[in-house]
Write an enzyme that holds these catalytic residues in place. Structure first.
Site, mmCIF file in Angstrom:
data_model
loop_
_atom_site.group_PDB
_atom_site.id
_atom_site.type_symbol
_atom_site.label_atom_id
_atom_site.label_comp_id
_atom_site.label_asym_id
_atom_site.label_seq_id
_atom_site.Cartn_x
_atom_site.Cartn_y
_atom_site.Cartn_z
ATOM 1 N N LEU A 59 0.930 -2.014 12.604
ATOM 2 C CA LEU A 59 0.207 -2.981 13.598
ATOM 3 C C LEU A 59 0.186 -2.441 15.067
ATOM 4 C CD1 LEU A 59 0.895 -6.263 11.709
ATOM 5 C CD2 LEU A 59 -1.043 -4.697 11.541
ATOM 6 N N GLU A 63 -7.311 -2.579 -2.438
ATOM 7 C CA GLU A 63 -6.454 -1.601 -1.784
ATOM 8 C C GLU A 63 -6.013 -0.729 -2.733
ATOM 9 O OE1 GLU A 63 -5.890 -3.895 2.328
ATOM 10 O OE2 GLU A 63 -4.479 -3.881 1.014
ATOM 11 N N HIS A 98 -8.376 -1.142 6.540
ATOM 12 C CA HIS A 98 -8.675 -2.494 7.207
ATOM 13 C C HIS A 98 -9.027 -3.417 5.916
ATOM 14 C CE1 HIS A 98 -9.133 -5.163 10.415
ATOM 15 N NE2 HIS A 98 -10.294 -5.409 10.023
ATOM 16 N N ASN A 123 -6.691 4.762 8.663
ATOM 17 C CA ASN A 123 -6.415 3.487 8.537
ATOM 18 C C ASN A 123 -7.209 2.934 7.201
ATOM 19 O OD1 ASN A 123 -5.267 1.018 9.398
ATOM 20 N ND2 ASN A 123 -7.240 0.399 10.227
ATOM 21 N N ASP A 170 -10.295 -0.286 15.216
ATOM 22 C CA ASP A 170 -11.362 -0.402 13.874
ATOM 23 C C ASP A 170 -12.710 0.157 14.217
ATOM 24 O OD1 ASP A 170 -8.798 -1.813 12.696
ATOM 25 O OD2 ASP A 170 -9.514 -3.787 13.626
ATOM 26 N N ASN A 185 0.822 -1.136 0.016
ATOM 27 C CA ASN A 185 -0.018 0.052 0.032
ATOM 28 C C ASN A 185 0.800 1.265 -0.036
ATOM 29 O OD1 ASN A 185 -3.022 -0.434 0.196
ATOM 30 N ND2 ASN A 185 -2.166 -1.964 1.671
HETATM 31 C C1 GAR Z 1 -3.251 -4.513 4.146
HETATM 32 O O1 GAR Z 1 -4.018 -5.568 3.792
HETATM 33 C C2 GAR Z 1 -3.805 -3.537 5.173
HETATM 34 O O2 GAR Z 1 -5.330 -3.606 4.644
HETATM 35 C C3 GAR Z 1 -3.700 -4.564 6.334
HETATM 36 O O3 GAR Z 1 -2.317 -5.134 6.247
HETATM 37 C C4 GAR Z 1 -1.916 -5.218 5.119
HETATM 38 C C5 GAR Z 1 -0.681 -4.530 4.853
HETATM 39 O O4 GAR Z 1 -0.290 -4.861 3.367
HETATM 40 N N1 GAR Z 1 -3.973 -3.699 7.605
HETATM 41 C C6 GAR Z 1 -4.607 -4.363 8.726
HETATM 42 O O5 GAR Z 1 -4.737 -5.647 8.587
HETATM 43 C C7 GAR Z 1 -4.760 -3.180 9.891
HETATM 44 N N2 GAR Z 1 -5.621 -3.902 10.857
HETATM 45 P P1 GAR Z 1 0.835 -3.928 2.886
HETATM 46 O O6 GAR Z 1 2.291 -3.708 3.973
HETATM 47 O O7 GAR Z 1 1.530 -4.816 1.666
HETATM 48 O O8 GAR Z 1 0.565 -2.560 2.651
#
Ligand code: GAR
Length: 196
Positions: free
Chosen positions: A88, A178, A107, A105, A148, A18
């Site tokens: 996290l 995303e 999610h 954020n 969340d 992301n």
């Molecule tokens: C993403 O899918 C995001 O939505 C999730 O972590 C991933 C990070 O991927 N976030 C959560 O679960 C927050 N509770 P990335 O490091 O490749 O962007």
């Protein structure tokens, strides 16, 4: 005199797909810039990605984030928005108070389903798969104290085929959502702020 760009700090703990997408999206936008990347993990791939784009990075560990308010606030003194992109650690109250409606954020579920403590990344997709859901999606929301629980800004869904999906196929569908939507929603919110 031209208006200075809106400055984003992106917080990321892991892979940083992301983050990469956000950096690329705003690299050609004169009004918004990724000014800083923060991670709690020195080995996070996200930091490597940020360095490749020449973006300043900072590692802020759990203890500093929770207890060293002065250091963290100083680090973010010229930041307009904090974007959590797979970050996290819990965001402390002092930071939420310093950035009201300015911490966003993403999610990987349709909140309020599959949110809260322990629900992150692949854990979410495993739970969605085990429940045989017919759809999943992403929620982009403002960050408040409850995990969340902040006000949703946007949700996007994708159909699932119960019985045929695995956590990995669900993760792939979520990843696409995303990549398609997160930067554009950030741009929308930041622009509203600029015009207000
Ligand atoms: C993403 O899918 C995001 O939505 C999730 O972590 C991933 C990070 O991927 N976030 C959560 O679960 C927050 N509770 P990335 O490091 O490749 O962007």
């Amino acid at each position: 005199m031209s208006t200075p760009p809106i400055r984003l700090a992106v917080f990321a703990s892991g892979e940083g797909t992301n983050l990469e997408n956000i950096i690329r999206y705003f690299s050609s936008a004169p009004t918004i810039e990724v000014a800083l990347v923060v991670s709690n993990r020195p080995e996070a791939k996200a930091l490597e990605r940020a360095r490749c784009h020449g973006i300043p990075c900072k590692v802020v560990n759990r203890t500093v984030l929770a207890e060293d308010e002065a250091t963290v606030i100083a680090l973010l003194h010229d930041i307009d928005y904090i974007i959590l992109a797979g970050f996290l650690l819990r965001i402390p109250t002092y930071l939420i108070d310093a950035f009201p409606q300015r911490i966003i954020n993403i999610h990987p579920s349709l909140l309020p389903k599959y949110g809260g403590k322990g629900m992150y990344g692949h854990h979410v997709h495993e739970a969605v798969c085990a429940a045989g859901e017919k759809e999943s999606g992403i929620t982009i929301h403002f960050v408040t104290e409850g995990i969340d629980e902040g006000e949703p800004i946007a949700q996007f869904s994708t159909p699932l085929i119960p019985g045929s999906e695995t956590p990995d196929t669900i993760a792939d569908k979520i990843h696409r959502l995303e990549q398609a939507h997160f930067p554009e929603v950030i741009a929308r919110i930041a622009t509203i702020h600029r015009e207000a």
